[in-house]
Design an enzyme around this catalytic site. Structure first.
Site, mmCIF file in Angstrom:
data_model
loop_
_atom_site.group_PDB
_atom_site.id
_atom_site.type_symbol
_atom_site.label_atom_id
_atom_site.label_comp_id
_atom_site.label_asym_id
_atom_site.label_seq_id
_atom_site.Cartn_x
_atom_site.Cartn_y
_atom_site.Cartn_z
ATOM 1 N N GLY A 197 2.958 -77.469 -28.064
ATOM 2 C CA GLY A 197 2.100 -78.391 -27.645
ATOM 3 C C GLY A 197 1.734 -79.261 -29.143
ATOM 4 O O GLY A 197 1.832 -80.286 -29.228
ATOM 5 N N LEU A 198 1.421 -78.579 -29.890
ATOM 6 C CA LEU A 198 1.079 -79.208 -31.420
ATOM 7 C C LEU A 198 2.061 -79.872 -31.990
ATOM 8 O O LEU A 198 2.135 -81.333 -32.488
ATOM 9 C CB LEU A 198 0.512 -78.145 -32.487
ATOM 10 C CG LEU A 198 -0.966 -78.118 -32.306
ATOM 11 C CD1 LEU A 198 -1.365 -77.074 -33.315
ATOM 12 C CD2 LEU A 198 -1.793 -79.403 -32.275
ATOM 13 N N ASP A 218 -3.222 -73.122 -24.928
ATOM 14 C CA ASP A 218 -1.962 -73.504 -25.713
ATOM 15 C C ASP A 218 -1.058 -74.071 -24.684
ATOM 16 O O ASP A 218 -0.110 -74.655 -24.827
ATOM 17 C CB ASP A 218 -1.335 -72.092 -26.127
ATOM 18 C CG ASP A 218 -0.200 -72.602 -26.787
ATOM 19 O OD1 ASP A 218 -0.120 -73.006 -27.925
ATOM 20 O OD2 ASP A 218 0.817 -71.833 -26.258
ATOM 21 N N ASP A 244 45.610 -62.269 -9.082
ATOM 22 C CA ASP A 244 44.173 -62.076 -8.768
ATOM 23 C C ASP A 244 43.422 -60.959 -9.467
ATOM 24 O O ASP A 244 42.323 -60.828 -9.520
ATOM 25 C CB ASP A 244 44.186 -62.081 -7.127
ATOM 26 C CG ASP A 244 44.567 -62.968 -6.453
ATOM 27 O OD1 ASP A 244 45.063 -64.103 -6.969
ATOM 28 O OD2 ASP A 244 44.536 -62.971 -5.039
HETATM 29 S S1 SF4 Z 1 48.535 -68.726 -8.083
HETATM 30 FE FE1 SF4 Z 1 46.281 -68.529 -7.178
HETATM 31 S S2 SF4 Z 1 46.479 -66.884 -5.503
HETATM 32 FE FE2 SF4 Z 1 48.230 -66.602 -6.714
HETATM 33 S S3 SF4 Z 1 47.650 -65.210 -8.222
HETATM 34 FE FE3 SF4 Z 1 47.403 -66.844 -9.269
HETATM 35 S S4 SF4 Z 1 45.165 -67.177 -8.745
HETATM 36 FE FE4 SF4 Z 1 45.896 -65.842 -7.206
#
Ligand code: SF4
Ligand code: SF4
Lengths: 440, 536
Positions: free
Chosen positions: B422-423, B287, B36
């Site tokens: 535009g043009l 424009d 994480d």
């Molecule tokens: S498996 Fe999922 S919950 Fe586990 S560390 Fe990896 S990202 Fe995080």
């Protein structure tokens, strides 16, 4: 684990092989520390594995966090339809309102219907699926029953509570091993298996040389297509192309294969020793070996020369990341003259790294599974010229005036073999050169 | 179980990280496995932050489960306090730790640290990033400002005469879309009205600053996604009113000035009369004629989508052909806005649904997030980013707010730039077979790298779509166009002479026309009949 095949590599120079300077090398003391580990989990391996095995799909059974990790690690969201996805577990699954296995069957059914090109499906476990004890091997067996023979379904865990970054590839390859076809009985050694995902270009170079040695039946794990799974059995010798394949090695040995001990194919020396270990195991003549490898060795040695000027004497530290740290430090120290200060690695496999550690000069601190804050303290004290670290640390360290190299690039870039030796050195030279260019 | 490839929002603890990382003097101890820690890179890489997010992860492993994960959490809290010496500690769990039920709040309190400890419970299996940011900010405000709240029934002491009015700016976080620049723009605008900014939070605020929030006269809610819940609590506890108008676009900025003037009791007539933004004049200059009726599709968070739709219609003269949001929490507001534009809101966080809707609607401009940028790029449709999720290029080095009068200027430039001038548009139409001056040569002012994919356009037809992405697209579009409809070769060739930026629309109109009239195959005649029928 079975004993590795003894390869008689003498200490003296043998037909042009690099010489080992035993006086200043190994054994090394190792610092082990516990605390916050700033590393990816094994799910991250999916980012390169799904490109490597072209008809495989990786389905993570996890949380929104897992999906977000994959998306973030894939970086510049490669918006081509990727061959991975996450089945996000929700409240209903947890509360038992929905049967998780029924849900999984439904998700897999829908997925395979949409992707008829998929021949191999990995159910990848995550922390949440492990904690709720979802048995994915059982699920894989059941689903295989439903979808065989069109799709082979396997399971492994890439969870962060069990695997660190590259260990996800290890778990994936280990899951492939029981299903590898049995090699026909033949006098040993009858085949060579190179194990560990390599960039296709590197794989092709290696294959050309190994075939040119006259080695019969050179195979690679993982294969590019699931139907090309290598065969294995007693008499199969395997050579690790990556240092993080503990479980895969064990599984291969259970099938009777034997490991050829060697350092890893990074740099001219590493590549030569790696190829030579294979050559010797198959009785390739020294003349043949020289003939096949010399052009590459000479080219690479020459190409490395200019980086030697840039990099010699520069001090380098590694934060733990991919388990490639020791082979990288060995290459940088011995071939371009850098000075490793601290080599952090999430895990040091004593046996697979034996040859590497023997080559590694003494001096640097080896640390295993460090506490990130304490390692940052050491790093600030050491002030190395360049720090190899993850993406979460790179900019903060740069803003403190340190030069960094993102470690993840080392997994996404072809770095092994002769033709890539200079590219590998360049990856470390570039940030240093850049810093001298910026004057504002 | 939901199958997900790309997500608009991360898990709720990433929302908590956006709040914590925006603040100073706060540390977040997150009970989470090692993987994480990837979330750090969102801040250090995408936003190029020079410091690590103030987050300590416990990084428990399988072998810790069932034995000492609680101990690990306590030592991580104690260690973080020792090392970082924060003014307050935020504690919580990620999805995995939620399952092991260690009670981070209780464990941290048991340590008896000499600073406030604020626990946040973020149900990861139900909620998402923006909800997590809002809940975290609310809990921080409630815990830190709570002790000074007015007693029930008490009224605020009115501001003394001669004292400048003060307000808080609520909502900006780390990793927010242009939050950094919006703060500066709105602070400047309020300054012009004689109003001081007391605290900006969460971005830049310390826990001590949060404790002082009640001292301001009122609150400006810049991003309701993060700040509405906290503002409502402040209103109850401190009788602090808060603003409802989000000042994105010239019209909304003027409404905002009027609303703020009312809350602060100041006279803003002079400011309203001065025309500060260039956007109204640029939109009126000849424009800009070519912008008339450009068909736009708008998708993102609720705040930016509602604002963008209003600007598109009222300030640039576009036609909003579709709008939607991934934020279910604000579905009601977005549905109301959609009704005002006479379209049906798309409320979904499955990017395949959004892609299908874009393919179906064939807009000329997509205003969306990072995800829609990719979809639009692949389809060869012009696109500008108006909302999170965003990527590194959406944190420009220059000052580029979305809010206030300068924000309106920025919006004019960024939305109009991807469209054909535009043009040039006329010339392409007139000389469409010129070998150099044609659409596949790309728009000169956008450089060669731009993915102009002339023929990727459009494709309600089943066979062209990509195998997976297209599944919902097919079902969405086959309702309208029978798959057996075929184009005669010469009609197809004629269609390809139409510049790519209108080709999709032409194809779609022709096919609808053919279906309605029962014509099949489509010929050159059908193409021009349809053109006459629909007009430009
Ligand atoms: S498996 Fe999922 S919950 Fe586990 S560390 Fe990896 S990202 Fe995080
Ligand atoms: S740069 Fe291109 S689009 Fe802009 S005015 Fe010149 S020709 Fe027209």
């Amino acid at each position: 684990m079975n004993a590795p095949v003894p390869t008689s590599r003498p200490a003296a120079d043998h037909d042009g092989l690099p010489q080992r300077d035993n006086e200043n090398c190994g054994p090394h003391a190792v610092l082990r520390d516990r605390g916050q580990r700033e590393v990816f989990c094994g799910l991250t391996g999916i980012v390169w594995l799904h490109r490597k095995i072209q008809d495989a799909f990786f389905l993570v059974i996890g949380s929104r966090t897992c999906a977000h990790l994959l998306q973030s690690a894939a970086g510049v969201m490669i918006f081509a339809e990727p061959r991975f996805a996450t089945a996000v577990i929700d409240e209903r699954d947890l509360a038992g309102l929905a049967d998780v296995h029924d849900e999984l069957d439904r998700v897999v059914g829908r997925l395979l219907e949409r992707r008829p090109d998929i021949r191999m499906l990995f159910l990848v476990g995550s922390c949440p699926s492990e904690v709720i004890k979802l048995d994915l091997s059982r699920a894989a067996a059941r689903l295989s029953g439903l979808h065989a023979p069109d799709v082979r379904i396997l399971a492994y865990s890439g969870s962060g509570i069990e695997t660190t970054f590259t260990q996800g590839e290890d778990a994936c390859l280990a899951a492939l091993v029981p299903g590898l076809p049995a090699a026909e009985a033949a006098p040993a050694p009858h085949s060579l298996m190179v194990v560990g995902a390599l960039a296709d270009v590197v794989e092709d170079q290696m294959r050309r040389m190994l075939v040119a040695f006259g080695i019969p039946n050179v195979q690679f794990l993982p294969p590019r297509r699931s139907r090309d799974l290598p065969s294995v059995g007693p008499g199969t010798l395997y050579l690790l192309a990556q240092p993080f394949l503990t479980d895969t090695a064990r599984a291969l040995e259970e099938r009777g294969a034997q490991r050829i001990a060697a350092p890893f194919p990074l740099g001219v020396e590493g590549t030569t020793l790696w190829l030579n270990a294979a050559a010797e195991a198959f009785g390739v003549s020294p003349e043949r070996f020289r003939e096949v490898t010399m052009p590459g060795r000479n080219r690479a040695t020459q190409a490395l020369e200019r980086y030697r000027t840039e990099l010699a004497g520069k001090r380098i530290s590694f934060f733990p990341d991919s388990q490639l740290e020791v082979p990288l430090a060995r290459f940088l120290a011995r071939e371009v003259g850098m000075v490793p200060v601290e080599i952090g690695s999430p895990y040091l496999h004593r046996q697979h790294l034996k040859e590497e550690l023997e080559l590694l000069p003494t001096g640097p601190l080896l640390s295993e599974g460090a506490d990130v804050d304490r390692q940052l303290d050491r790093c600030r004290e050491d002030r190395p010229d360049i720090v190899v670290c993850g993406l979460g640390l790179a900019n903060p360290l740069e803003s403190e005036g340190m030069t960094t190299k993102w470690s993840i690039e080392l997994l996404f870039t072809p770095i092994q073999g002769y033709e890539q030796a200079a590219d590998l050195a360049e990856l470390f030279a570039r940030p240093l050169i850049r810093r001298t260019k910026l004057v504002a | 179980m939901q199958l997900t490839v790309w997500t608009y929002e991360g898990p709720p603890h990433v929302g908590a990280m956006r709040v914590a990382t925006g603040m100073r003097g706060l540390h977040y101890v997150l009970h989470a496995p090692q993987g994480d820690t990837y979330a750090d890179l969102l801040f250090t890489m995408i936003e190029r932050r020079t410091e690590r997010p103030p987050v300590t992860y416990t990084t428990f492993q399988a072998r810790d489960l069932g034995s000492d994960t609680a101990e690990l959490f306590k030592s991580a809290c104690a260690g973080a306090y020792e090392r970082f010496k924060p003014q307050a500690l935020l504690v919580g769990a990620s999805c995995t730790a939620e399952l092991i039920q260690d009670d981070p709040g209780g464990l941290a309190h048991a340590l008896g640290l000499p600073i406030p400890v604020v626990p946040v419970e973020l149900p990861s299996y139900q909620k998402k990033e923006n909800w997590g940011a809002s809940e975290t900010f609310y809990q921080l405000v409630r815990n830190l400002a709570g002790p000074h709240a007015l007693p029930p029934g008490a009224e605020r002491i009115p501001r003394a005469d001669g004292v400048r009015p003060r307000c808080n700016l609520l909502g900006p976080t780390a990793l927010g879309f242009r939050h950094r620049d919006d703060i500066r723009e709105i602070t400047g605008l309020l300054g012009q009205m004689g109003i001081d900014v007391h605290v900006v939070a969460p971005m830049g605020a310390t826990p001590e600053d949060l404790a002082r929030l009640g001292e301001a006269d009122f609150n400006v809610v810049l991003y309701p996604e993060t700040a509405l819940q906290a503002a409502q609590w402040l209103q109850r506890s401190y009788r602090q009113p808060f603003t409802r108008v989000v000042p994105i676009g010239v019209g909304a900025t003027r409404d905002f000035i009027r609303e703020v003037a009312g809350l602060a009791g100041v006279d803003a007539t002079a400011l309203l009369e001065a025309s500060i933004s260039r956007m109204p004049w640029y939109a009126r200059s000849v424009d800009s004629n070519y912008l008339t009726g450009k068909r736009v599709f708008v998708f993102g968070d609720a705040t930016h989508v509602i604002a963008a739709a209003r600007i598109a219609r009222d300030e640039l003269g576009f036609t909003v052909v579709g709008l939607g949001t991934y934020a279910r929490e604000f579905a009601r507001e977005v549905r109301e806005a959609a009704k005002e534009h006479g379209v049906e809101a798309l409320i979904s966080d499955d990017y395949l649904d959004i892609e299908a809707r874009i393919i179906e609607l064939q807009p000329e401009l997509v205003l969306g997030t990072q995800m829609e940028r990719h979809v639009a790029k692949r389809l060869g449709i012009a696109c500008a980013v108006i909302s999170s999720p965003i990527h590194v290029q959406d944190f420009p080095a220059r000052y580029a707010p979305q809010m206030g009068f300068e924000g309106a200027n920025v919006i004019f430039d960024t939305w109009v730039h991807p469209l054909m001038m535009g043009l040039e548009e006329h010339l392409l139409t007139m000389f469409r077979e010129d070998f150099e001056f044609n659409d596949s040569a790309g728009r000169s002012h956008l450089g060669r790298h731009l993915d102009v994919v002339p023929d990727a356009a459009p494709l309600p037809m089943a066979d062209v779509a990509e195998p997976v992405a297209a599944e919902p697209a097919q079902s969405a579009s086959t309702d309208a166009i029978p798959a057996k409809l075929v184009w005669a070769r010469d009609a197809e060739a004629e269609l390809n002479k139409i510049p790519f930026f209108v080709r999709g629309k032409a194809r779609r109109n022709t096919e609808r026309f053919a279906t309605d009239k029962g014509v099949n195959p489509i010929t050159v005649e059908t193409l021009y009949d349809a053109k006459a029928h629909f007009g430009r």
